[in-house]
Design a protein around this motif. Sequence first.
Motif, PDB file in Angstrom:
ATOM      1  N   THR A 102       0.735  -1.087  -0.013  1.00 15.20           N
ATOM      2  CA  THR A 102       0.035   0.112   0.031  1.00 15.20           C
ATOM      3  C   THR A 102       0.807   1.402  -0.055  1.00 15.20           C
ATOM      4  O   THR A 102       1.942   1.383   0.512  1.00 15.20           O
ATOM      5  N   ASP A 119      -7.060   1.524  -7.656  1.00 10.31           N
ATOM      6  CA  ASP A 119      -7.849   1.849  -6.616  1.00 10.31           C
ATOM      7  C   ASP A 119      -8.560   0.823  -6.027  1.00 10.31           C
ATOM      8  O   ASP A 119      -8.554  -0.257  -6.104  1.00 10.31           O
ATOM      9  N   ALA A 120      -9.765   1.048  -5.109  1.00  7.70           N
ATOM     10  CA  ALA A 120     -10.504   0.058  -4.541  1.00  7.70           C
ATOM     11  C   ALA A 120     -11.366  -0.480  -5.337  1.00  7.70           C
ATOM     12  O   ALA A 120     -11.891  -1.776  -5.293  1.00  7.70           O
ATOM     13  N   ASP A 160     -10.155  -1.758  -8.016  1.00  6.14           N
ATOM     14  CA  ASP A 160      -9.216  -2.559  -9.000  1.00  6.14           C
ATOM     15  C   ASP A 160      -9.157  -1.949 -10.500  1.00  6.14           C
ATOM     16  O   ASP A 160      -8.760  -2.545 -11.471  1.00  6.14           O
ATOM     17  N   ASN A 188     -11.704  -6.657   6.822  1.00  7.68           N
ATOM     18  CA  ASN A 188     -12.652  -5.669   6.851  1.00  7.68           C
ATOM     19  C   ASN A 188     -13.204  -4.863   8.174  1.00  7.68           C
ATOM     20  O   ASN A 188     -13.322  -5.580   9.030  1.00  7.68           O
TER      21      ASN A 188
END
Length: 293
Positions: free
Chosen positions: A97, A122-123, A125, A239
Amino acid sequence: MKRLRHLRICLLYIVVCSVVAGVVYAGSAQAAVQNPQSGSVGVEGTIPTVAPTQAATITTPTGGQVFTRLPITVNGICPKGLLVKIFANNVFVGSTTCENGSYSIQIDLFGGRNDLVARVFDALDQAGPDSNVVTVTFNDAQFNASGAPLLSLTSNYAQRGANPGEILAWPIILSGGTGPYALSVEWGDHKAADLISQRFTGTIDLKHIYDSAGVYTVTIKATDTNGLVAFLQVVAVANGAVTSSATTDNSAKPGAQKVSIMWAPAALSLLAIPISFWLGRRYELASLRKHLQ
């Protein structure tokens, strides 16, 4: 005097009813929004966003360097908060990251020429532009004296996630070298590393359970019977909101109902109590003056 008592009783009755009504309303309103409910339907969707427009850079190593030992460290600049994937000859070799606008990651190289590229995701993908290409060479003649194929670790996943308390499964691909193999997996949560014995190459399913939410760096190391070593660094996500300590708030448990008090009406009602007694006292004095006159 009877009228005075009746007035006070009426005012107190109004006050008590107001407080009770406020509490009951708050409790029913809270209970009414408890989810999921029987017969309810959940809807999930993804809102598309623009892919990253800023590329990462590779600052070290520099082009033309020759390496005889693995792993090597790749450093660079990147857009904060994105996932950085490193590719050697367009093959995924590790991820990390971007923290505080920079990254650092250890990777393996292929024998001979390696064209290194960093890509940000990004989140969703979505990939950003490629970084500058850095070409380095790995001279494995001395490193691999056994003559066996170079030991390699890779994966089809640069990042995977699971809920805390649930199993995170991660398939990795082991190739090259000479069996049997020993694998060490550090999951980044300060637990003892997993030690795995593997007789043959192929896909290996790694499994781990994280206790709390967070983003973790996973480091995998494989060693074959001749001492050849391979590394792979990836990113695991547990998560949920990251907290410094666990919470015991019952409101976070499924089915828990939280009853709160509507403080505005309650406060007004409490304020009405001394007012009612003041009005009653004033009425009493007025009545006494009337009788005296």
